[in-house]
Design a protein around this motif. Structure first.
Motif, short mmCIF file in Angstrom:
data_model
loop_
_atom_site.label_atom_id
_atom_site.label_comp_id
_atom_site.label_asym_id
_atom_site.label_seq_id
_atom_site.Cartn_x
_atom_site.Cartn_y
_atom_site.Cartn_z
N PHE A 66 0.78 -1.45 -0.11
CA PHE A 66 0.16 -0.03 -0.31
C PHE A 66 1.01 1.06 -0.11
O PHE A 66 1.74 1.51 0.63
CB PHE A 66 -0.86 0.16 1.44
CG PHE A 66 -2.07 1.18 0.91
CD1 PHE A 66 -3.08 1.28 0.75
CD2 PHE A 66 -1.68 2.33 2.10
CE1 PHE A 66 -3.49 2.23 0.70
CE2 PHE A 66 -2.44 3.50 2.13
CZ PHE A 66 -3.32 3.34 1.46
N SER A 67 0.76 1.76 -0.80
CA SER A 67 1.31 2.88 -1.00
C SER A 67 1.35 4.45 -0.39
O SER A 67 0.33 4.75 -0.53
CB SER A 67 1.52 3.61 -2.41
OG SER A 67 2.52 5.06 -2.13
N ARG A 68 1.65 5.08 0.97
CA ARG A 68 1.18 5.72 1.90
C ARG A 68 1.22 7.17 1.05
O ARG A 68 0.55 7.85 0.85
CB ARG A 68 2.25 6.38 3.06
CG ARG A 68 1.86 4.70 3.92
CD ARG A 68 2.73 4.70 5.64
NE ARG A 68 4.02 4.78 5.68
CZ ARG A 68 5.41 5.47 5.92
NH1 ARG A 68 3.94 5.04 7.20
NH2 ARG A 68 5.77 5.54 5.77
N SER A 69 2.20 7.68 0.31
CA SER A 69 2.06 8.53 -0.97
C SER A 69 1.32 8.85 -1.65
O SER A 69 1.00 9.45 -1.67
CB SER A 69 3.38 8.66 -0.99
OG SER A 69 3.95 8.02 -1.75
N ARG A 70 0.39 7.44 -1.91
CA ARG A 70 -0.14 7.38 -2.98
C ARG A 70 -1.63 7.46 -3.03
O ARG A 70 -2.53 7.54 -3.23
CB ARG A 70 0.37 6.58 -4.63
CG ARG A 70 1.34 7.83 -4.98
CD ARG A 70 1.84 7.10 -6.46
NE ARG A 70 2.44 5.67 -6.39
CZ ARG A 70 1.80 4.29 -6.30
NH1 ARG A 70 0.73 3.87 -6.71
NH2 ARG A 70 3.19 3.14 -6.14
N GLN A 71 -1.52 6.85 -1.67
CA GLN A 71 -2.99 6.34 -0.29
C GLN A 71 -3.64 5.11 -1.74
O GLN A 71 -5.20 5.48 -2.01
CB GLN A 71 -3.81 7.21 -0.47
CG GLN A 71 -3.36 8.21 0.82
CD GLN A 71 -3.34 7.06 2.11
OE1 GLN A 71 -4.54 6.65 2.97
NE2 GLN A 71 -2.84 7.53 2.64
N ALA A 72 -2.86 3.90 -2.33
CA ALA A 72 -3.70 3.07 -3.03
C ALA A 72 -2.46 1.87 -3.16
O ALA A 72 -1.69 2.17 -2.74
CB ALA A 72 -3.27 3.69 -4.69
N LEU A 73 -3.30 0.92 -3.95
CA LEU A 73 -2.70 -0.51 -3.39
C LEU A 73 -1.60 -0.65 -4.72
O LEU A 73 -2.40 0.49 -5.63
CB LEU A 73 -3.37 -1.34 -4.18
CG LEU A 73 -3.27 -2.96 -4.09
CD1 LEU A 73 -2.96 -3.47 -3.43
CD2 LEU A 73 -4.44 -4.22 -5.16
N TRP A 74 -0.28 -0.66 -4.92
CA TRP A 74 0.29 -0.89 -5.38
C TRP A 74 1.43 -2.06 -5.23
O TRP A 74 1.37 -2.73 -5.08
CB TRP A 74 1.40 0.23 -4.59
CG TRP A 74 2.95 0.03 -5.38
CD1 TRP A 74 3.47 -0.66 -6.29
CD2 TRP A 74 4.26 -0.11 -4.10
NE1 TRP A 74 4.94 -0.25 -5.87
CE2 TRP A 74 5.71 -0.18 -4.83
CE3 TRP A 74 4.27 0.21 -2.44
CZ2 TRP A 74 6.83 -0.23 -4.40
CZ3 TRP A 74 5.50 0.44 -2.39
CH2 TRP A 74 6.55 0.06 -2.92
N LYS A 75 1.18 -2.63 -6.72
CA LYS A 75 1.73 -4.35 -7.34
C LYS A 75 3.10 -3.85 -7.60
O LYS A 75 3.24 -2.93 -8.77
CB LYS A 75 1.71 -4.62 -8.33
CG LYS A 75 1.81 -5.71 -8.73
CD LYS A 75 1.53 -6.98 -10.45
CE LYS A 75 2.24 -7.63 -9.98
NZ LYS A 75 1.96 -8.37 -11.35
N LYS A 76 3.87 -4.79 -6.58
CA LYS A 76 5.90 -4.22 -6.71
C LYS A 76 5.76 -3.95 -8.31
O LYS A 76 5.82 -5.38 -8.75
CB LYS A 76 6.36 -4.52 -5.92
CG LYS A 76 7.94 -4.84 -5.92
CD LYS A 76 8.48 -3.08 -5.67
CE LYS A 76 10.02 -3.16 -5.45
NZ LYS A 76 10.01 -1.29 -5.22
N GLY A 77 6.54 -3.46 -9.02
CA GLY A 77 7.26 -4.20 -10.39
C GLY A 77 5.96 -3.55 -10.98
O GLY A 77 6.59 -3.62 -12.51
#
Lengths: 132, 132
Positions: A66-77
């Motif tokens: 979870f990206s705290r800066s973007r406040q969104a789910l984030w699939k690494k890569g």
């Protein structure tokens, strides 16, 4: 998307010794996630997971955060190609942190600055020294 | 005790590539700290540091954390004997997490439940399996 529901451990024995995955997300809905390289053991990064990221990681075998800066789910890569294939996923005693052993894809790194690991600086005599 | 003052990085290049230790404590004044065993590389625990804990760790070479449950500075091993001698301390790209390589004293473990590492459970098929 409905947030995946994880149960809450009823008591400390269940939390610490139980077989039920009952992550204790903080008041922002997050747990800490540390990723190490599955073969070298090096700590690659420290990031965060909400329930959706943990569920997606478990479902796909690829690390989601979870990206705290973007406040969104984030699939690494997803954009960098540094997809992390999870070879093992562990949770700690009080179930508020997970440890992922991963095989990074792409260039084999994990850090947006260009280093293999995000921890490319050693603190020496109070100053930071870059050292891989 | 007055909280030790760490500077704030003026910009992203200073934060990511600078030689100045400028930890980005969160709104609770904490950064994440992951401790690995200096010889085996195993992840032992994930805890938190405030400015005082980080300063005490740097000053003494022994790991200090901030206990969120007790809301107090906590020298690891003070009661358990599992004092952690820090052999290397690293900080990550955006300076909001540290990685400590430590040699644990006492019985050589780090976990209050009695395991060597706090991460003694693997998530397998959605369930937790104890495995050192």
């Amino acid at each position: 998307m409905t947030a995946p529901a994880f149960p809450t451990a009823p008591d400390t024995p269940a939390l610490e010794r139980g077989a039920v995955l009952a992550p204790r997300f903080d008041e922002k809905g997050l747990i800490a996630a540390v990723a190490t390289h599955a073969t070298s053991g090096e700590v690659l990064m420290l990031a965060w997971m909400d329930a959706a990221a943990l569920a997606a990681t478990l479902a796909t075998g690829e690390a989601h955060y979870f990206s705290r800066s973007r406040q969104a789910l984030w699939k690494k890569g997803e954009t960098s190609g540094q997809v992390q294939q999870v070879t093992e996923l562990r949770i700690d005693c009080d179930q508020d942190a997970v440890w992922l052993k991963v095989l990074p894809g792409g260039d084999g790194g994990a850090c947006h600055v260009g280093f293999r690991s995000c921890f490319y600086r050693v603190i020496e005599n109070g100053a930071l020294v870059e050292r891989e």
